[in-house]
Design an enzyme around this catalytic site. Structure first.
Site, PDB file in Angstrom:
ATOM      1  N   CYS A 113       0.815  -1.225   0.000  1.00 23.24           N
ATOM      2  CA  CYS A 113       0.000   0.000   0.000  1.00 23.24           C
ATOM      3  C   CYS A 113       0.849   1.275   0.000  1.00 23.24           C
ATOM      4  O   CYS A 113       0.345   2.352  -0.300  1.00 23.24           O
ATOM      5  CB  CYS A 113      -0.953   0.006   1.182  1.00 23.24           C
ATOM      6  SG  CYS A 113      -2.118  -1.366   1.113  1.00 23.24           S
ATOM      7  N   HIS A 250      -3.209   7.362   2.392  1.00 23.45           N
ATOM      8  CA  HIS A 250      -3.624   6.059   1.878  1.00 23.45           C
ATOM      9  C   HIS A 250      -5.029   5.775   2.395  1.00 23.45           C
ATOM     10  O   HIS A 250      -5.360   6.064   3.537  1.00 23.45           O
ATOM     11  CB  HIS A 250      -2.651   4.983   2.353  1.00 23.45           C
ATOM     12  CG  HIS A 250      -3.112   3.605   2.060  1.00 23.45           C
ATOM     13  ND1 HIS A 250      -3.547   3.235   0.805  1.00 23.45           N
ATOM     14  CD2 HIS A 250      -3.236   2.504   2.847  1.00 23.45           C
ATOM     15  CE1 HIS A 250      -3.914   1.965   0.837  1.00 23.45           C
ATOM     16  NE2 HIS A 250      -3.741   1.496   2.056  1.00 23.45           N
ATOM     17  N   ASN A 280      -9.986   0.006  -0.445  1.00 18.22           N
ATOM     18  CA  ASN A 280      -8.528   0.110  -0.364  1.00 18.22           C
ATOM     19  C   ASN A 280      -7.943  -0.410  -1.674  1.00 18.22           C
ATOM     20  O   ASN A 280      -8.000  -1.598  -1.951  1.00 18.22           O
ATOM     21  CB  ASN A 280      -8.047  -0.720   0.835  1.00 18.22           C
ATOM     22  CG  ASN A 280      -6.542  -0.680   1.023  1.00 18.22           C
ATOM     23  OD1 ASN A 280      -5.804  -0.211   0.151  1.00 18.22           O
ATOM     24  ND2 ASN A 280      -6.086  -1.181   2.152  1.00 18.22           N
TER      25      ASN A 280
END
Ligand code: UT7
Length: 323
Positions: A113, A250, A280
């Site tokens: 990520c 994020h 996500n």
């Protein structure tokens, strides 16, 4: 002093949006649980036969268009992904080929990520070192391909997508009044591998594997790590939660985003949130959110933008950019 300046942004989401209610038809979950615990309402899922390179190429084309830069000018492509088309070659090389670029260098960065932040930091260093003049930095993922669709603790969280920026070089004074990337802070700690990993791989199982996560453990680490690395970015630049214009974190969980913004004294109206719409998307989440906030007019010339990510490894990082 050479500064890497963001000249344009682009993003791409697959057509198919899957709501929480749709997920609840095949896994034991509910819209209420997902919204309450994560803030996610829907995520986009790539079509059969649509690969990470397809999403990345579309995002890159849009970034080039918005920058007014021709693909032939690009001499560096750094692509953050954990879901490459193939084990090799790098997905960046496929994107390079699809864009008709036959010079320079293209490679992938694997930091889960944190992939976009690591890719941007890498490209910034290379531009500053004079190794390239115009770069595409991309975050692109098809996480739907590594999810265990029977595991409700993970499959409701992720989605597919891509975002990209075009970087050029400009001479700056070396102060925080310069445009461009002002400060890069990247970190990793391999002791936490078991908390977020994929249970397969070329060398170990010869399979792609599925994502496994101890959600609460990741959550606890995330808020501390994120605030800590942002404090470092603040110390290096002199900016604070009050003086930055935009926080583009994020997008993993609304509660992590809100918790870290609060700890850092960043007002809620300065925080760009897309997790509700995209879920996500790992390395794609920051450039997707950035592109949205640039196109809807929130991020304007001269603004101070704080990017931040945390992911598997663990990896984490923060970058301060003057738009
Ligand atoms: O991008 C990389 C970084 N990743 C992250 O930042 C993710 C960090 N972690 C999180 O976002 C959160 O920990 C989750 C969203 C993954 C989970 O939220 P939580 O509040 O930590 O829930 P939990 O894991 O403590 O689970 C609470 C309950 C459990 O049931 P019991 O044991 O209390 O009966 C779970 O089995 O919720 C249950 N549960 C679900 N229920 C309905 C877990 N997943 C689901 C689900 N639907 N999808």
């Amino acid at each position: 002093m050479i500064r890497s300046v963001i000249l344009g942004t682009g993003s791409y989401l697959p057509d198919r949006a899957v709501t929480n209610d749709e997920l609840a038809t095949f896994v034991d979950t509910s819209d209420e649980w997902i919204v309450q615990r994560t803030g996610i309402r829907q995520r986009h899922i790539a079509a059969d036969g649509q690969f990470t390179s397809d999403l990345a190429t579309r995002a890159a084309q849009r970034a080039l268009e918005s920058a007014g830069v021709d693909a032939s000018e690009i001499d560096l492509i750094v692509l953050g992904t954990s879901t490459p088309d193939n084990t090799f070659p790098a997905t960046a090389v496929e994107v390079q080929n699809r864009l008709g670029i036959v010079k320079g260098v293209a490679f992938d960065v694997q930091a889960v990520c944190s992939g976009f932040v690591f890719a941007l930091g890498t490209a910034d260093s290379m531009l500053k070192a004079g190794l390239a003049k115009k770069a595409l930095v991309i975050g692109a993922e098809t996480f739907s391909r590594i999810l265990d669709w029977k595991d409700r603790t993970t499959c409701v969280l992720f989605g597919d997508g891509a975002g990209a920026v075009v970087l050029g070089v400009e001479e700056g004074a070396g102060t925080t009044d310069d445009r461009g990337v002002l400060s890069v802070h990247l970190r990793s700690d391999g002791r936490h591998k078991e908390k977020l990993f994929v249970d397969g791989g070329v060398s170990s199982t010869q399979t792609a594997g599925h994502l496994r996560m101890q959600g609460q453990e990741v959550f606890k680490f995330a808020v501390g790590a994120v605030t800590d690395v942002i404090q470092s970015a603040f110390e290096a630049t002199g900016f604070t939660g009050e003086s930055i214009d935009w926080f583009i974190p994020h997008q993993a969980n609304r509660r992590i985003i809100d918790g870290s913004a609060k700890k850092l004294g960043i007002a809620p109206d300065k925080v760009v949130v897309t997790v509700d719409q995209h879920g996500n998307t790992s390395a794609a989440s920051i450039p997707l959110a950035l592109d949205l906030a640039v196109r809807d007019g929130r991020v304007k010339r001269g603004d101070i933008v704080l990017l931040e990510a945390m992911g598997g490894g663990f990896t984490w990082g923060a970058i301060v950019v003057r738009w």
